[in-house]
Enzyme design. Sequence first.
Site, PDB file in Angstrom:
ATOM      1  CB  CYS A  55       6.689  -5.357   1.563  1.00 51.30           C
ATOM      2  SG  CYS A  55       7.669  -5.913   0.174  1.00 51.30           S
ATOM      3  NE  ARG A 138       8.196 -11.038  -1.090  1.00 49.90           N
ATOM      4  CZ  ARG A 138       7.731  -9.802  -0.867  1.00 49.90           C
ATOM      5  NH1 ARG A 138       8.001  -9.193   0.257  1.00 49.90           N
ATOM      6  NH2 ARG A 138       6.982  -9.183  -1.764  1.00 49.90           N
TER       7      ARG A 138
HETATM    8  C1  BEZ Z   1       4.712  -6.712  -2.722  1.00 47.35           C
HETATM    9  O1  BEZ Z   1       3.501  -6.779  -2.812  1.00 47.35           O
HETATM   10  O2  BEZ Z   1       5.292  -6.596  -1.653  1.00 47.35           O
HETATM   11  C2  BEZ Z   1       5.523  -6.795  -3.974  1.00 47.35           C
HETATM   12  C3  BEZ Z   1       5.085  -7.620  -4.989  1.00 47.35           C
HETATM   13  C4  BEZ Z   1       5.814  -7.688  -6.163  1.00 47.35           C
HETATM   14  C5  BEZ Z   1       6.970  -6.935  -6.297  1.00 47.35           C
HETATM   15  C6  BEZ Z   1       7.414  -6.148  -5.252  1.00 47.35           C
HETATM   16  C7  BEZ Z   1       6.690  -6.075  -4.090  1.00 47.35           C
END
Ligand code: BEZ
Length: 238
Positions: A55, A138
Amino acid sequence: METNSQTTTVSMPRIGDKAPAFKAVTTQGEIIFPEQYSGSWVILFSHPADFTPVCTSEFMTFASMEDQFAKANCKLVGLSVDGLYSHIAWLRTIKEKIEYKGMKNVEVTFPLIEDITMEVAKTYGMIQPGESSTKAVRAVFVIDPKGIIRTIIYYPLSLGRNFHELYRVLIGLQTADAFNVATPADWEPGDDVIVPTAGSCGTAKERMENKKDMKCYDWFFCTRKIDKQTVLGTLLKK
Ligand code: BEZ
């Protein structure tokens, strides 16, 4: 929402629907969606959680491209099910501490919605329980200046989005509207566009006999040129 012991059916907006309306608290104050964005394109997107690596890379990339989207009359609105103070702290950390792929001091000035109740996320089908029932996936909704959803794209939690593709989608939709054309596979501005399929035998025959400025692969598949300057000069603010 309909539920029984076996399945949960969640209704989600679809391409061509009016974007569901909501009021929300964001890092830029309250917003009234999509009313307040009338006249602009909007990309409404969700992310799973603040203070997570994928993110963070996405927010830095999107924030760095904000001016590019603004030139195409497109505003960005983010959402996660975290609270406002978490959002503020995360965006401050990004600006003050994170340097990534040549991006640093990145200020996220587009609104980030707090959605602790998941009300907006559920309305937009951003919670996909098979992936996570506590985090939004997402999701990307491209909404036109009349508030109509024109494209929906979903990515799972582990896969960062391709922001060049999101920009290409926006420009492709605007090109289709402005020039009454469609865009073929992998289209980029400057590539040939597809003219509407002949709707009658007469038009089909005429097309094959007199192709004018078109290239016809067959009667139902004709393209024409629109150069890059014409596309971008028509769509982008100076
Ligand atoms: C992230 O790195 O943004 C992420 C990865 C897995 C689950 C939730 C967020």
